[in-house]
Enzyme design. Sequence first.
Site, PDB file in Angstrom:
ATOM      1  N   ARG A  47      17.298  -5.617  -1.071  1.00  0.00           N
ATOM      2  CA  ARG A  47      16.244  -4.720  -0.581  1.00  0.00           C
ATOM      3  C   ARG A  47      15.813  -5.064   0.847  1.00  0.00           C
ATOM      4  O   ARG A  47      15.523  -4.171   1.636  1.00  0.00           O
ATOM      5  CB  ARG A  47      15.037  -4.774  -1.518  1.00  0.00           C
ATOM      6  CG  ARG A  47      15.366  -4.160  -2.882  1.00  0.00           C
ATOM      7  CD  ARG A  47      14.128  -3.957  -3.681  1.00  0.00           C
ATOM      8  NE  ARG A  47      14.421  -3.534  -5.036  1.00  0.00           N
ATOM      9  CZ  ARG A  47      13.486  -3.339  -5.954  1.00  0.00           C
ATOM     10  NH1 ARG A  47      12.218  -3.524  -5.652  1.00  0.00           N
ATOM     11  NH2 ARG A  47      13.808  -2.958  -7.171  1.00  0.00           N
ATOM     12  N   ASP A 146      -2.451   2.674  -5.668  1.00  0.00           N
ATOM     13  CA  ASP A 146      -1.312   1.753  -5.719  1.00  0.00           C
ATOM     14  C   ASP A 146      -1.258   1.029  -4.376  1.00  0.00           C
ATOM     15  O   ASP A 146      -1.772   1.532  -3.370  1.00  0.00           O
ATOM     16  CB  ASP A 146      -0.010   2.524  -5.961  1.00  0.00           C
ATOM     17  CG  ASP A 146       1.086   1.634  -6.533  1.00  0.00           C
ATOM     18  OD1 ASP A 146       1.351   1.700  -7.749  1.00  0.00           O
ATOM     19  OD2 ASP A 146       1.686   0.841  -5.756  1.00  0.00           O
TER      20      ASP A 146
HETATM   21  C1  LIG Z   1       5.765  -1.045 -13.091  1.00  0.00           C
HETATM   22  S1  LIG Z   1       4.690  -0.051 -12.124  1.00  0.00           S
HETATM   23  C2  LIG Z   1       3.573   0.524 -13.376  1.00  0.00           C
HETATM   24  C3  LIG Z   1       3.231   1.975 -13.189  1.00  0.00           C
HETATM   25  C4  LIG Z   1       2.302   2.568 -14.243  1.00  0.00           C
HETATM   26  N1  LIG Z   1       1.030   1.906 -14.260  1.00  0.00           N
HETATM   27  C5  LIG Z   1       2.927   2.523 -15.616  1.00  0.00           C
HETATM   28  O1  LIG Z   1       2.539   1.706 -16.442  1.00  0.00           O
HETATM   29  O2  LIG Z   1       3.835   3.325 -15.871  1.00  0.00           O
HETATM   30  C6  LIG Z   1       3.720  -1.291 -11.261  1.00  0.00           C
HETATM   31  C7  LIG Z   1       2.976  -0.723 -10.054  1.00  0.00           C
HETATM   32  O3  LIG Z   1       2.031  -1.710  -9.606  1.00  0.00           O
HETATM   33  C8  LIG Z   1       1.958  -1.647  -8.200  1.00  0.00           C
HETATM   34  N2  LIG Z   1       1.387  -2.903  -7.683  1.00  0.00           N
HETATM   35  C9  LIG Z   1       1.975  -4.118  -7.606  1.00  0.00           C
HETATM   36  N3  LIG Z   1       1.153  -5.017  -7.042  1.00  0.00           N
HETATM   37  C10 LIG Z   1      -0.007  -4.352  -6.778  1.00  0.00           C
HETATM   38  C11 LIG Z   1      -1.245  -4.736  -6.181  1.00  0.00           C
HETATM   39  N4  LIG Z   1      -1.456  -5.981  -5.745  1.00  0.00           N
HETATM   40  N5  LIG Z   1      -2.208  -3.805  -6.053  1.00  0.00           N
HETATM   41  C12 LIG Z   1      -1.995  -2.533  -6.484  1.00  0.00           C
HETATM   42  N6  LIG Z   1      -0.847  -2.098  -7.037  1.00  0.00           N
HETATM   43  C13 LIG Z   1       0.138  -3.008  -7.184  1.00  0.00           C
HETATM   44  C14 LIG Z   1       3.397  -1.398  -7.780  1.00  0.00           C
HETATM   45  O4  LIG Z   1       3.488  -0.863  -6.478  1.00  0.00           O
HETATM   46  C15 LIG Z   1       3.885  -0.444  -8.872  1.00  0.00           C
HETATM   47  O5  LIG Z   1       3.814   0.901  -8.476  1.00  0.00           O
END
Ligand SMILES: C[S@@+](CC[C@H](N)C(=O)[O-])C[C@H]1O[C@@H](n2cnc3c(N)ncnc32)[C@H](O)[C@@H]1O
Length: 277
Positions: A47, A146
């Site tokens: 990436r 996000d």
């Molecule tokens: C696996 S996805 C989960 C999406 C959704 N909540 C679900 O359960 O289907 C995790 C998300 O958390 C976000 N994320 C990771 N670290 C974060 C942070 N410090 N603050 C806010 N969002 C974060 C990522 O960008 C990603 O879009």
Amino acid sequence: MTTVLSSRDSTREFAFEKADFHKVQNMLFKKAGIKLSDAKEAMVYSRLARRIRALQLTSFNDYLGVVDKSEPELEQFINALTTNLTSFFREPHHFTALAEHLKQHPEVTTIWCAASSTGEEPYSIAMVVAEAFGSFKTPVKIIASDIDSKVLQKAKAGIYPLASIAKIPVQRQKQFFHKGKGANEGKVKVVDELRHMVQFKKLNLTDAKWDVKGPLDIIFCRNVMIYFDKPTQLNVLQRMVGMLKPAGLYMAGHSENFNMCTNLVRPVGKTIYRPVH
Ligand SMILES: C[S@@+](CC[C@H](N)C(=O)[O-])C[C@H]1O[C@@H](n2cnc3c(N)ncnc32)[C@H](O)[C@@H]1O
């Protein structure tokens, strides 16, 4: 123990030493609270190599120097390393519980979806809210946030592959999506009325301040805590629970268990919690 390949790996375009990988791990933890396991080394290489190429740099060391000094590149760095897997009505029991809660508490005004990725989760919430009120015009504010600006852009656009709504009942498909024709064949777009029910914003859960005002009725914070270490998880949970109304709900992801946090929450369903205050 995972072996981190060294610059001697001749298949790689850029040298990637153990020290480079550790720098990436440290920087991502410091800036986003995300703990990258050693198993993610190959993912990190592929990436970030794209970013190094795009910036016409020649080494990870130079690239990390740019990330350290440039806000826009830090944003790209975080966008490149987040995991954004999601889907409409993922972990469907939370949406059944949401519908039930809206029946029992028609006074609900604010729902926060705190790691909303590409938007499938907050739009699923919006569909349930619209159904509960029999209208797109409801008193419920849905905030979706996000850390990743790229997924937020996708979420705001509300355009998805047709296959992503295959499991949604036909009635909901008709009411909430337009099917693309011609050049847009194979895609769907969330109807504008549903899109306008959700307010998207960029928000880092590990920042000291959040641009979200309580008290809140429901927080969906699913499948993001798993990327944080224990102290960060507890800190985020404590702050979120403090923003919830006493009858409010906290929805956690399937592998996020807070049953032991008895001073903060009590379980009221499968990965559903209520504050103890
Ligand atoms: C696996 S996805 C989960 C999406 C959704 N909540 C679900 O359960 O289907 C995790 C998300 O958390 C976000 N994320 C990771 N670290 C974060 C942070 N410090 N603050 C806010 N969002 C974060 C990522 O960008 C990603 O879009």
